[in-house]
Every structure is written in structure tokens, then in C-alpha cells.
Motif scaffolding. Structure first.
Motif, PDB file in Angstrom:
ATOM      1  N   TYR A 162      35.398  44.539  45.191  1.00  0.00           N
ATOM      2  CA  TYR A 162      34.818  43.369  44.522  1.00  0.00           C
ATOM      3  C   TYR A 162      33.896  42.588  45.444  1.00  0.00           C
ATOM      4  CZ  TYR A 162      34.726  38.423  43.253  1.00  0.00           C
ATOM      5  OH  TYR A 162      34.325  37.132  43.017  1.00  0.00           O
TER       6      TYR A 162
ATOM      7  N   LEU B 158      44.146  37.162  36.428  1.00  0.00           N
ATOM      8  CA  LEU B 158      43.938  38.169  37.472  1.00  0.00           C
ATOM      9  C   LEU B 158      45.242  38.866  37.832  1.00  0.00           C
ATOM     10  CD1 LEU B 158      41.427  36.241  39.783  1.00  0.00           C
ATOM     11  CD2 LEU B 158      40.913  38.208  38.323  1.00  0.00           C
TER      12      LEU B 158
ATOM     13  N   PHE C 295      40.716  38.712  43.547  1.00  0.00           N
ATOM     14  CA  PHE C 295      39.698  39.414  42.772  1.00  0.00           C
ATOM     15  C   PHE C 295      39.637  40.891  43.166  1.00  0.00           C
ATOM     16  CE2 PHE C 295      37.760  35.296  41.626  1.00  0.00           C
ATOM     17  CZ  PHE C 295      37.422  35.556  40.306  1.00  0.00           C
TER      18      PHE C 295
END
Length: 387
Positions: A94, A114, A212
Motif C-alpha cells: 500500500y 480495515l 492500510f
């Protein structure tokens, strides 16, 4: 001398490339967890015993059949010493995607989203408690690299692994020339990720939170993301040789488009490793190199995406020459495609098609090869020597 091990990685990829009596070693993907445990780990243990290390580990993209063995290895290798030292790892996560991130903190519902994404694909992931790694529901490669502070994309300034004009020196006589992905392919992958988040919440915060990386990796590994990529081997048995040669396919998978592909240069030898890269990216960059006087004569080519017809073309094969074409797969997903094999046979190159598992379907080409007086042969082996 160059020694290439093409491990039996089921439907995946796993390669160990050693130069000059193992003074320089590069690993390209590590297949599934079983690939690492049964085949790669013993070799790494032996390398360490002989005083060697891994100069570079390349994890080409986040598909399970390329990344799971690497996750298990890094987890067992812990602080980069339990199994063998790895001097550098190349992998795009990411943090390397090409979009702007802000300093705004994640909101509670965004954190929850998430974490839910992380848990959705961890049924195949072992539950491991690991201190200093910011993931609660499972272990990802990104989380492990963060937690153990591995050298990650260092030779590229800690930026994305993308094609560039300069070669990257790995050792005194070993260099890598990156040919894929480009910024556009990573942006396509980024858009797929952003669309997922925006389907959960409008204007989802995009920042540098390590959560993330974990959620991105777990989401991109979900098999339903690849259901739109249909190879044609299950239907091509009825086609004749000429029809197979002219069969055109296109890979639309965003994860495959992000796959790292490159040329390894060692003295007068060149090895082309294509991961699961898209044909258009590879063709465009090789064409650019050729236009600038770079000879596209390879000792071997690792065929993209396990011999999928969607990732090879007549124009690409017309641009290069190679003595060997490596296809890594046990036949799952109907790979290798007969269309891909027909194109190599039709290219007119004097070459071996080398597989790491036997494939009865290749026998269908022997009559065509004899009829056309083509100098193509088939071989099944897990070790290739280039001298």
C-alpha cells in the motif's frame, strides 16, 4: 555459472538464482507455505551453513501462490537471522501506491473497516501473536517487514519497484533491469483499493497508517478479485495449431498488472523473469530497450502467469530470442495454455520449454513440431544450469 532452481510450487512461482558458486543469491517469489517448508527452507539452511546469504528477495505481487511462502519464511526468519540473512526485499505494498495520502487520523469506523478486511481472508493464515507488528487478526508480509524492520526497497530509495532507465546493481557482476510495472499499472491497483474503501465509506481517509498495508494485502489476495481473468485452456483442445497460434488473450487483473518483472544481467548472460506481468507492459519496455540498441537475447525467459495465453503474444516473441522458456505450474487453472505453447513453437526459436511438473497436453505439439521442422523440445526439471 548460474544455477536456477524452479521449485515445485504447485500453481505458483518460486525460484532461487545463484551466481558464482553461491556468492550471490536471488530469490524470486516463494510459492505457497508448503513450498517454503518442504523445498526452500532446506536449501536456505544449507546456504547459511556454507556461509552464504540472500542478496535479494523479490516478491513480485500479492497473489497467494507467490507470497504465502515468503510470509512463512519472514515469520520464521524473525529478526533476519534465524534461517538466513536477507540483505534486501523488493515488494510493492500500500505504501508504494501512486496516490496522495494526508495526515488526518483514521476515524473509529475506518479502523474497524480495515480490521474487518484483514480478517476476511485470514482463514488460510496461521494465527500468530507477534510483538511490534500492527496487525491483530493475522500476519501479512507487510506487517512482518514493518515489525522486524527488514531492508525494504532500499536500493530504490524505499520507493515503489517500477520500471526505470537505470540498472540496479546487486553485486559486482550481477545487476537488475526493471521492466514492469509502470506507474499506470500501480495506479490501476490503487484505484481498485480506493474503490473498495469508498464502497464502505464516502471520502475514506488515506494516510500512512500501517494498518492500510495489512488490509490492502489481505484484500488483494481474495480469489474473487481474479474471477474475471479467464484463460482458455479448458476450451482450446478442439483448436488446430494455426488457430492456437493466432489466439489472442488479455489479462485484466490489477494484481497481475502490478507484478514486478525484470532482466537479470550477469556478465554476458541475460535472464528474463516476468512474474505474472501484463504483456503490454513487457512489450512496450522491451521495445524501448531494443530501439536503444539493447540486445534482447536471453538465456532463459520465465513465461508470465504460468503459461497463460493472456500474458504472451506473437509480437512479444518476435521481439526476443531465448534458449529456454520456463513455465512454473502444476496444471491448476488449466495452465499452461495450449495457445501460449503454440506461440513459442511457432516463433521459430531453437529452444527448450522447461516445466517443473509434467504436462501431458504438451505431447499434442510433437506432431506439429516435426511437421514444421521446428527445433523446440520439452523438458521437466527443477534445476537449470547456465554456463
Amino acid at each position: 555459472m548460474i544455477k536456477i532452481k524452479m521449485y515445485p510450487a504447485c500453481q505458483g512461482d518460486a525460484f532461487l538464482v545463484s551466481f558464482n558458486n553461491e556468492s550471490t543469491n536471488i530469490i524470486i517469489d516463494m510459492g505457497l507455505g508448503k513450498t517454503y517448508t518442504d523445498f526452500i527452507k532446506p536449501d536456505l539452511t544449507a546456504l547459511k551453513h556454507r556461509g552464504s546469504s540472500i542478496d535479494l528477495l523479490v516478491v513480485t505481487h500479492v497473489d497467494n501462490d507467490h507470497i504465502e511462502g515468503a510470509i512463512k519464511f519472514v515469520k520464521e526468519n524473525a529478526g533476519n537471522s534465524e534461517i538466513i540473512e536477507v540483505k534486501e526485499i523488493w515488494h510493492n505494498s500500500y505504501r508504494h501506491l501512486q496516490f496522495s495520502k494526508n495526515a488526518k487520523a483514521l476515524e473509529h469506523d475506518e479502523i474497524t473497516t480495515l480490521k474487518q478486511i484483514c480478517s476476511q481472508n485470514n482463514l488460510r493464515t496461521e494465527q500468530v501473536g507477534l510483538q511490534n507488528v500492527s496487525i491483530e487478526e493475522g500476519v501479512t508480509l507487510a506487517g512482518l517487514l514493518y515489525g522486524y524492520n527488514y531492508p525494504w526497497n532500499i536500493k530504490l530509495g524505499s520507493n515503489a519497484v517500477i520500471k526505470q532507465n537505470e540498472v540496479v546493481k546487486i553485486a559486482d557482476d550481477v545487476a537488475i533491469r526493471l521492466i514492469s510495472p509502470d506507474v499506470n499499472k500501480l495506479e490501476k491497483l490503487a484505484q481498485s483499493w480506493k474503490s473498495k474503501l469508498e464502497s464502505e465509506k464516502y471520502d475514506f481517509t488515506m494516510n500512512d497508517d500501517e494498518l492500510f498495508d495489512d488490509a490492502f494485502e489481505q484484500y488483494m489476495k481474495m480469489p474473487e478479485l481474479h474471477s474475471s481473468v479467464q484463460d482458455i485452456s479448458k476450451n482450446d483442445q478442439q483448436l488446430n495449431f494455426g488457430e492456437l497460434v493466432n489466439l489472442v488473450g488479455k489479462d485484466n487483473s490489477a494484481t497481475n498488472g502490478s507484478s514486478i518483472a525484470f532482466i537479470i544481467e550477469h556478465k554476458e548472460h541475460k535472464l528474463l523473469f516476468l512474474g505474472d506481468a501484463h504483456e503490454d507492459n513487457v512489450y512496450e519496455e522491451l521495445s524501448r530497450l531494443n530501439a536503444n540498441g539493447y540486445e534482447l537475447d536471453f538465456e532463459l525467459v520465465k513465461v508470465s502467469h504460468h503459461g497463460s495465453n493472456n500474458n504472451i503474444s506473437k509480437r512479444l516473441l518476435g521481439l526476443i530470442s531465448s534458449k529456454r522458456f520456463l513455465i512454473s505450474t502444476n496444471g491448476r487453472h488449466f495452465h499452461p495454455d495450449l495457445g501460449a505453447i503454440a506461440k513459442v513453437v511457432d516463433s521459430g526459436m531453437r529452444a527448450e520449454i522447461i516445466t517443473n511438473y509434467p504436462h501431458d497436453k504438451l505431447e499434442t505439439f510433437r506432431a506439429s513440431i516435426a511437421k514444421q521442422s521446428q527445433n523446440v523440445s520439452f523438458k521437466t526439471t527443477n534445476q537449470i544450469i547456465v554456463e
